[in-house]
Structure formats: C-alpha cells, structure tokens
Write a protein that holds these residues in place. Structure first.
Motif, PDB file in Angstrom:
ATOM      1  N   GLY A  41     119.735 163.131  89.803  1.00  0.00           N
ATOM      2  CA  GLY A  41     120.658 162.437  88.987  1.00  0.00           C
ATOM      3  C   GLY A  41     121.784 162.055  90.124  1.00  0.00           C
ATOM      4  O   GLY A  41     122.890 162.417  89.965  1.00  0.00           O
ATOM      5  N   GLY A 101     133.891 170.186  91.076  1.00  0.00           N
ATOM      6  CA  GLY A 101     132.581 169.255  90.618  1.00  0.00           C
ATOM      7  C   GLY A 101     133.253 169.048  89.033  1.00  0.00           C
ATOM      8  O   GLY A 101     133.922 169.678  88.582  1.00  0.00           O
ATOM      9  N   GLY A 102     132.482 168.111  88.451  1.00  0.00           N
ATOM     10  CA  GLY A 102     132.626 167.878  87.036  1.00  0.00           C
ATOM     11  C   GLY A 102     132.105 168.935  86.279  1.00  0.00           C
ATOM     12  O   GLY A 102     132.700 169.224  85.165  1.00  0.00           O
ATOM     13  N   LYS A 103     130.917 169.515  86.583  1.00  0.00           N
ATOM     14  CA  LYS A 103     130.545 170.701  85.838  1.00  0.00           C
ATOM     15  C   LYS A 103     131.434 171.858  85.763  1.00  0.00           C
ATOM     16  O   LYS A 103     131.568 172.349  84.543  1.00  0.00           O
ATOM     17  N   PRO A 104     132.086 172.315  86.832  1.00  0.00           N
ATOM     18  CA  PRO A 104     133.139 173.238  86.457  1.00  0.00           C
ATOM     19  C   PRO A 104     134.269 172.809  85.771  1.00  0.00           C
ATOM     20  O   PRO A 104     134.975 173.617  85.048  1.00  0.00           O
ATOM     21  N   TRP A 127     123.220 165.735  78.145  1.00  0.00           N
ATOM     22  CA  TRP A 127     122.953 166.088  79.458  1.00  0.00           C
ATOM     23  C   TRP A 127     122.949 167.715  79.364  1.00  0.00           C
ATOM     24  O   TRP A 127     123.504 168.397  78.567  1.00  0.00           O
ATOM     25  N   TYR A 130     125.390 170.922  78.911  1.00  0.00           N
ATOM     26  CA  TYR A 130     126.303 171.090  77.962  1.00  0.00           C
ATOM     27  C   TYR A 130     126.135 172.483  76.874  1.00  0.00           C
ATOM     28  O   TYR A 130     126.989 173.218  76.729  1.00  0.00           O
ATOM     29  N   ASN A 177     124.158 160.359  80.426  1.00  0.00           N
ATOM     30  CA  ASN A 177     123.073 161.041  80.898  1.00  0.00           C
ATOM     31  C   ASN A 177     122.536 161.716  79.758  1.00  0.00           C
ATOM     32  O   ASN A 177     123.171 162.768  79.445  1.00  0.00           O
ATOM     33  N   MET A 236     137.524 163.805  81.207  1.00  0.00           N
ATOM     34  CA  MET A 236     136.912 164.336  82.511  1.00  0.00           C
ATOM     35  C   MET A 236     136.222 163.051  83.190  1.00  0.00           C
ATOM     36  O   MET A 236     135.723 162.133  82.567  1.00  0.00           O
ATOM     37  N   SER A 240     131.823 162.281  91.827  1.00  0.00           N
ATOM     38  CA  SER A 240     130.422 162.495  92.432  1.00  0.00           C
ATOM     39  C   SER A 240     129.521 161.343  92.278  1.00  0.00           C
ATOM     40  O   SER A 240     128.775 161.039  93.234  1.00  0.00           O
ATOM     41  N   LYS A 241     129.571 160.430  91.263  1.00  0.00           N
ATOM     42  CA  LYS A 241     128.535 159.404  90.857  1.00  0.00           C
ATOM     43  C   LYS A 241     129.200 158.058  91.464  1.00  0.00           C
ATOM     44  O   LYS A 241     128.355 157.406  92.253  1.00  0.00           O
ATOM     45  N   ARG A 249     131.773 167.951  96.018  1.00  0.00           N
ATOM     46  CA  ARG A 249     132.311 168.898  94.655  1.00  0.00           C
ATOM     47  C   ARG A 249     133.614 168.710  94.358  1.00  0.00           C
ATOM     48  O   ARG A 249     134.483 169.533  94.475  1.00  0.00           O
ATOM     49  N   TYR A 327     120.051 155.898  84.692  1.00  0.00           N
ATOM     50  CA  TYR A 327     118.952 156.319  83.758  1.00  0.00           C
ATOM     51  C   TYR A 327     118.408 155.242  82.817  1.00  0.00           C
ATOM     52  O   TYR A 327     119.207 154.585  82.222  1.00  0.00           O
TER      53      TYR A 327
HETATM   54  C1  LIG Z   1     127.000 163.567  82.412  1.00  0.00           C
HETATM   55  C2  LIG Z   1     127.494 164.184  83.545  1.00  0.00           C
HETATM   56  N1  LIG Z   1     128.436 164.966  83.959  1.00  0.00           N
HETATM   57  C3  LIG Z   1     128.860 165.915  84.586  1.00  0.00           C
HETATM   58  C4  LIG Z   1     127.942 165.792  85.800  1.00  0.00           C
HETATM   59  C5  LIG Z   1     128.490 166.981  86.954  1.00  0.00           C
HETATM   60  O1  LIG Z   1     128.930 166.281  88.000  1.00  0.00           O
HETATM   61  P1  LIG Z   1     129.324 167.192  89.229  1.00  0.00           P
HETATM   62  O2  LIG Z   1     128.061 166.771  90.392  1.00  0.00           O
HETATM   63  O3  LIG Z   1     130.486 166.484  89.649  1.00  0.00           O
HETATM   64  O4  LIG Z   1     129.540 168.528  88.852  1.00  0.00           O
HETATM   65  C6  LIG Z   1     126.637 165.186  85.884  1.00  0.00           C
HETATM   66  C7  LIG Z   1     126.020 165.373  87.067  1.00  0.00           C
HETATM   67  O5  LIG Z   1     124.841 165.099  86.972  1.00  0.00           O
HETATM   68  C8  LIG Z   1     126.368 164.338  84.524  1.00  0.00           C
HETATM   69  O6  LIG Z   1     125.417 163.621  84.737  1.00  0.00           O
END
Ligand SMILES: Cc1ncc(COP(=O)(O)O)c(C=O)c1O
Length: 403
Positions: A41, A101-104, A127, A130, A177, A236, A240-241, A249, A327
């Motif tokens: 991804g 990162g987006g995840k945190p 995704w 979640y 995603n 949010m 990253s993308k 990060r 995707y």
């Molecule tokens: C929908 C979505 N949100 C958040 C993220 C996380 O991004 P990051 O790599 O900045 O943590 C991703 C990464 O694949 C994603 O696909």
C-alpha cells in the motif's frame, strides 16, 4: 526456553493480512519465482526532492532534538494552512495533533477516548487496522456493509441501522483503502444527515488518500460539508501517500481541543514526538510546491483504467471503477465453486488469492481481511508493465477455472 508472556489484548488481535501477503510474496521471490506483488500500500515513486532537501537542511541546522510532543509549531501552522486552503476548515494550532504516521493518530485518539463496552462503527470493506486498534483499546468493532453494486459506498440507511447508543466513533475513509471509493459532496451530505441525528457518535475521517483522486473528482471532507459535525469530528490526514513519504512517519489530525490534548497526553507517556527531521520535511511537503501531485494523479489514473478494463474482461470478476486511492476491489463471487488449473477448489476469496499466488505468482490480498468478500484488493502502485503482466496472469487464471 521460557515462553514470552502474552497479554489478553494481544491475543484478541490478528496480524495484518496485507503485511502477511507481502511477506509470502517476498519468500516466493527469494526462492526464485517471478512474483508480481500487488499487495503493498505505498506509491512506487520517490519522495519529492524539495522535501528531501528540507530534511537534509534540518539535520544540518541541528533540528535533531526532542520537539513538542504532538508537533513543532511550524508544522502545526502548515497543517492549519492546509486545512484552510484545501478543505475550507478553520482550526487553531491548539486543535492540531502530529503523530508518527496516520496509524498512530487513530490509535492515540482511541486510547484517549475508548472504554470497554464502547462500539467503533466501521464501514466495510475497511482498512485492516481499524477493528484491531479498537479491540486493543477494549472496545467492540461493529460493521456497516457497503456493496459492490453501490461501488462500495455506504448507503445512509445502512449507516442509520448500524448506529447504536453505544457507538462512540464512526470511522469514515474516503477515498477508501481497500476499495478506492470516494464520496461525492452529495453522498457525504446524505451520510452527514444521518450523523447529525446521533449526537453521541464522533467521526474520525481518514482522509489519507485525499490527493489521489481521478477524472476531475472534487474532494470534500465531512466537517466541511456539515459544519454541525465540526465539534465531534477528528479530521485525519498525513503525508505518507500524497507525498510518497511512507517511511518518514508523519500523520496529523485536527479536531476539538480537549480531544487533541488527550492525544498529546497519550504521546507524552508513549512515543513522545514524531521524528524531528521528518516534521521539518512535512512542513516543506505541505507548504512547498504541489506540482508533482497532478502528474502522479495522471499516472495512477492510467493504471487504474488499465487494471479495471483487464479485470472486467474475465467472466469471474466484476470490478467497479473507483474514484481514488491506488486500489481496486474486484468482486470474485462468480469464481466461487469453480476449480483451478491445479485442482484447487475455490471456496472463498482466500482460496482464490492463495491459488492465484501458487499458480500464477500474483500476490493480492483476499477480501475477508477487509471484512467484505468474496473479493480481493489489488494495489496498482506498481509499474504499468508489471500491472499489465499481472492482469494477463489473472485473466489466464480465471480462464482456466472449471465448473
Ligand atoms: C486508509 C489508511 N489510513 C491510514 C494509513 C496509515 O498511514 P501511515 O503510513 O501514515 O501510518 C493507511 C496506510 O496504509 C491507510 O491506507
């Protein structure tokens, strides 16, 4: 050997299916097979030069120490400007969080707000992280299903039916995603109309793929469409993308001050600040030239069109044309019950993806991992030549399926 201790929280969660597929493809590649991996991804091009230069300068200028826990003022200011410029949203810097990162960002928001018994409502396909993040925080993920025939967009009545008095968060992700589906302003309006009626629900909108939209699609985020939701929305996003900075990060969000304070408190006792150098790079990503976004959109659009066309040439796959992300999410229900060239009975999307990898050496991620099947996810963030070859192999795989 002593067994390492395992927490109850760890036992509750699954490892990431997307990372597992990438790993399996890598192993086959190492064993000498010509594997085409469509699991990853991340964009297949490099971070822009101006962003790299800003990071190098930050190192040379000694910007290498701890920073404010949830982001340097300069980056928060750049984020405030970004939300104003691109989304028409007004925030103060005290309403901004920067995380590694987006995840945190999502995880910090969950840790700061969720209690056992709370529900996190997640539209499918989702995704993979979640539900697992909600579970780690002791909450219960619940689901609202979108359908292939609706291009994987959630219908307002399905959302309405899925909300309960315990729903604390709705996670909304557009472009999505794994499906690539992006909501128009009118579609967001209909979703917002439902949410306005349920004041206990907070909205976490994951806008990570905002800049990856095609065919002139006009992007909107939910707090912009319905200002009445502003006070309970965490918007949010991240670098990253859009800026091909997955390794750097940096993710960020803006929302109500009390929530942002809570998230900073979590960070102060866990990660501390995101990497100082990456933060300065992100300042340049947001404030500097945006010139590379358009050509990248053109490149991705061409790849999307190629993949959708070739997949829809098979009898077994039905692939909607998504508005964004990188995707596609073809439905493979017509393959179920058939038998592959090597005699594998296709019973679900997981056996489909496993047989495709085994027989044609194409790695995709099966749909059950995203909560909605039978389908699978293809990431088209890879070269056009590889995509064409991968689609030819998928066509051959489908052509060989027997009743
Ligand atoms: C929908 C979505 N949100 C958040 C993220 C996380 O991004 P990051 O790599 O900045 O943590 C991703 C990464 O694949 C994603 O696909």
């Amino acid at each position: 050997m002593v067994a390492a201790p395992v927490s109850e929280a760890l036992k509750r969660i699954k490892p990431s299916a997307t990372i597992a597929v990438t790993q399996k493809a890598r192993e086959l590649q190492t064993a000498g097979h010509n594997v085409i991996g469509l699991g990853a991804g991340e964009p297949d091009f490099d971070t822009p030069e101006n962003v790299k230069a800003a990071a190098i300068k930050a190192i040379q200028d000694g910007k290498t120490k701890y920073t404010d826990v949830d982001g340097i003022p300069e980056l928060k200011q750049a984020i405030v400007a970004k939300f104003k410029r691109e989304n028409g949203l007004e925030y103060k810097t005290s309403q901004v969080n920067v995380s590694p990162g987006g995840k945190p960002v999502i995880y910090n928001a969950f840790v700061a707000t969720l209690n056992p018994g709370d529900e996190v409502l997640i539209p499918t396909p989702y995704w993979v992280s979640y539900p697992e993040m909600a579970i780690m925080c002791g909450a219960t993920p619940t689901f609202a299903h979108a359908r292939a025939e609706d291009n994987y967009k959630l219908k307002p009545e399905v959302l309405e039916a899925a909300i309960t008095p315990k729903t604390k968060w709705l996670i909304f992700n557009s472009p999505s995603n794994p499906s690539g589906a992006a909501y128009t302003k009118a579609e967001l309006r209909a979703i917002a109309d439902v949410l306005v009626r349920h004041p206990q629900v907070w909205i976490l909108t994951d806008d990570m793929y905002e800049h990856l939209v095609y065919d002139g699609f006009e992007y909107f985020t939910i707090a912009q469409v319905e200002p009445a939701l502003y006070d309970r929305t965490l918007t949010m996003n991240g670098v990253s993308k859009a800026y091909s900075m997955t390794g750097w990060r940096i993710g960020y969000a803006a929302g109500p001050e009390a929530l942002i304070k809570g998230m900073a408190k979590v960070m102060s006792q866990t990660t501390s600040n995101p990497c100082s150098i990456s933060q300065w790079a992100a300042v340049e990503a947001l404030n500097g030239t945006q010139a590379f976004i358009k050509p990248n959109q053109e490149l991705f659009k061409g790849r999307r069109d190629l993949v959708v066309r070739m997949l829809n040439q098979t009898d077994e796959l039905r692939c909607p044309t998504p508005e964004g992300a990188f995707y596609v999410y073809p439905d493979c229900s017509r393959a179920i019950g058939k038998t592959s060239a090597s005699g594998v009975k296709i019973t679900n999307d997981e056996t489909f993806a496993a047989a495709l990898l085994e027989e044609e050496k194409v790695a995709v991620v099966f749909g059950e991992a995203f909560g909605l099947g039978p389908a699978f996810r293809i990431s088209y963030a890879t070269s056009t030549e590889k995509l064409e070859e991968a689609c030819r192999r998928i066509q051959r795989f489908c052509g060989n399926l027997k009743k």
